[in-house]
Design a protein around this motif. Structure first.
Motif, PDB file in Angstrom:
ATOM      1  N   GLU A  27       0.831  -1.204   0.000  1.00 15.42           N
ATOM      2  CA  GLU A  27       0.000   0.000   0.000  1.00 15.42           C
ATOM      3  C   GLU A  27       0.865   1.253   0.000  1.00 15.42           C
ATOM      4  O   GLU A  27       0.576   2.218  -0.700  1.00 15.42           O
ATOM      5  CB  GLU A  27      -0.949   0.002   1.193  1.00 15.42           C
ATOM      6  CG  GLU A  27      -2.094  -0.960   1.019  1.00 15.42           C
ATOM      7  CD  GLU A  27      -3.115  -0.880   2.145  1.00 15.42           C
ATOM      8  OE1 GLU A  27      -3.122   0.118   2.896  1.00 15.42           O
ATOM      9  OE2 GLU A  27      -3.919  -1.820   2.241  1.00 15.42           O
ATOM     10  N   ARG A  28       1.924   1.244   0.775  1.00 17.61           N
ATOM     11  CA  ARG A  28       2.834   2.385   0.824  1.00 17.61           C
ATOM     12  C   ARG A  28       3.495   2.618  -0.529  1.00 17.61           C
ATOM     13  O   ARG A  28       3.660   3.762  -0.963  1.00 17.61           O
ATOM     14  CB  ARG A  28       3.907   2.181   1.898  1.00 17.61           C
ATOM     15  CG  ARG A  28       4.873   3.304   2.016  1.00 17.61           C
ATOM     16  CD  ARG A  28       4.186   4.562   2.586  1.00 17.61           C
ATOM     17  NE  ARG A  28       5.142   5.651   2.569  1.00 17.61           N
ATOM     18  CZ  ARG A  28       4.895   6.849   2.056  1.00 17.61           C
ATOM     19  NH1 ARG A  28       3.717   7.123   1.556  1.00 17.61           N
ATOM     20  NH2 ARG A  28       5.808   7.783   2.064  1.00 17.61           N
ATOM     21  N   PHE A  29       3.848   1.535  -1.226  1.00 19.72           N
ATOM     22  CA  PHE A  29       4.427   1.665  -2.556  1.00 19.72           C
ATOM     23  C   PHE A  29       3.446   2.360  -3.495  1.00 19.72           C
ATOM     24  O   PHE A  29       3.805   3.281  -4.229  1.00 19.72           O
ATOM     25  CB  PHE A  29       4.815   0.295  -3.125  1.00 19.72           C
ATOM     26  CG  PHE A  29       5.208   0.351  -4.574  1.00 19.72           C
ATOM     27  CD1 PHE A  29       6.451   0.842  -4.949  1.00 19.72           C
ATOM     28  CD2 PHE A  29       4.328  -0.055  -5.562  1.00 19.72           C
ATOM     29  CE1 PHE A  29       6.810   0.927  -6.286  1.00 19.72           C
ATOM     30  CE2 PHE A  29       4.676   0.020  -6.893  1.00 19.72           C
ATOM     31  CZ  PHE A  29       5.922   0.510  -7.254  1.00 19.72           C
ATOM     32  N   PHE A  30       2.175   1.932  -3.464  1.00 21.81           N
ATOM     33  CA  PHE A  30       1.187   2.533  -4.360  1.00 21.81           C
ATOM     34  C   PHE A  30       0.927   3.986  -3.982  1.00 21.81           C
ATOM     35  O   PHE A  30       0.783   4.846  -4.861  1.00 21.81           O
ATOM     36  CB  PHE A  30      -0.110   1.724  -4.366  1.00 21.81           C
ATOM     37  CG  PHE A  30      -0.971   2.041  -5.552  1.00 21.81           C
ATOM     38  CD1 PHE A  30      -0.663   1.522  -6.790  1.00 21.81           C
ATOM     39  CD2 PHE A  30      -2.069   2.874  -5.435  1.00 21.81           C
ATOM     40  CE1 PHE A  30      -1.447   1.828  -7.896  1.00 21.81           C
ATOM     41  CE2 PHE A  30      -2.846   3.186  -6.532  1.00 21.81           C
ATOM     42  CZ  PHE A  30      -2.547   2.663  -7.761  1.00 21.81           C
ATOM     43  N   GLU A  31       0.886   4.286  -2.696  1.00 19.62           N
ATOM     44  CA  GLU A  31       0.731   5.674  -2.255  1.00 19.62           C
ATOM     45  C   GLU A  31       1.887   6.531  -2.766  1.00 19.62           C
ATOM     46  O   GLU A  31       1.684   7.678  -3.186  1.00 19.62           O
ATOM     47  CB  GLU A  31       0.658   5.741  -0.732  1.00 19.62           C
ATOM     48  CG  GLU A  31      -0.628   5.188  -0.173  1.00 19.62           C
ATOM     49  CD  GLU A  31      -0.584   5.003   1.342  1.00 19.62           C
ATOM     50  OE1 GLU A  31       0.492   5.203   1.954  1.00 19.62           O
ATOM     51  OE2 GLU A  31      -1.626   4.645   1.910  1.00 19.62           O
ATOM     52  N   THR A  32       3.081   5.985  -2.723  1.00 20.39           N
ATOM     53  CA  THR A  32       4.259   6.698  -3.224  1.00 20.39           C
ATOM     54  C   THR A  32       4.129   6.945  -4.718  1.00 20.39           C
ATOM     55  O   THR A  32       4.415   8.046  -5.207  1.00 20.39           O
ATOM     56  CB  THR A  32       5.547   5.906  -2.920  1.00 20.39           C
ATOM     57  OG1 THR A  32       5.644   5.732  -1.497  1.00 20.39           O
ATOM     58  CG2 THR A  32       6.782   6.616  -3.431  1.00 20.39           C
TER      59      THR A  32
END
Length: 72
Positions: A19-24
Motif C-alpha cells: 500500500e505504501r508503494f502505491f501511495e508513493t
C-alpha cells in the motif's frame, strides 16, 4: 530493477508495504510537473511496445486501456 528483484519483493512485502508503494506512486504522479499530454503520450507509446500494457492500466485504475479510451 530486475524481474528477480521484483519477484522477491512480491514474495516478501506485507500488505502495508505494498500500500505504501502505491501511495508513493500516486504521490509522484501528482507532484510531477510534466504536462499531462506528455504523460499520456509516454504511456501510449509504452503500450505499443508492451504486449501486457492492459495489465498496467488495470493495476493502476481497474480499467483496461480500451475501457479508458471508451470513457475518454
Amino acid at each position: 530493477m530486475t524481474k528477480e528483484q521484483i519477484k522477491i519483493i512480491l514474495d516478501n512485502a506485507s500488505e502495508e508495504r505494498l500500500e505504501r508503494f502505491f501511495e508513493t506512486l500516486l504521490h509522484e504522479i501528482i507532484i510531477d510537473d510534466e504536462p499531462y499530454y506528455k504523460k499520456a503520450r509516454q504511456l501510449l507509446l509504452a503500450s505499443l511496445n508492451n504486449e501486457n500494457a492492459d495489465d498496467f492500466f488495470i493495476a493502476i485504475s481497474g480499467c483496461s486501456l480500451e475501457s479508458l479510451m471508451e470513457k475518454y
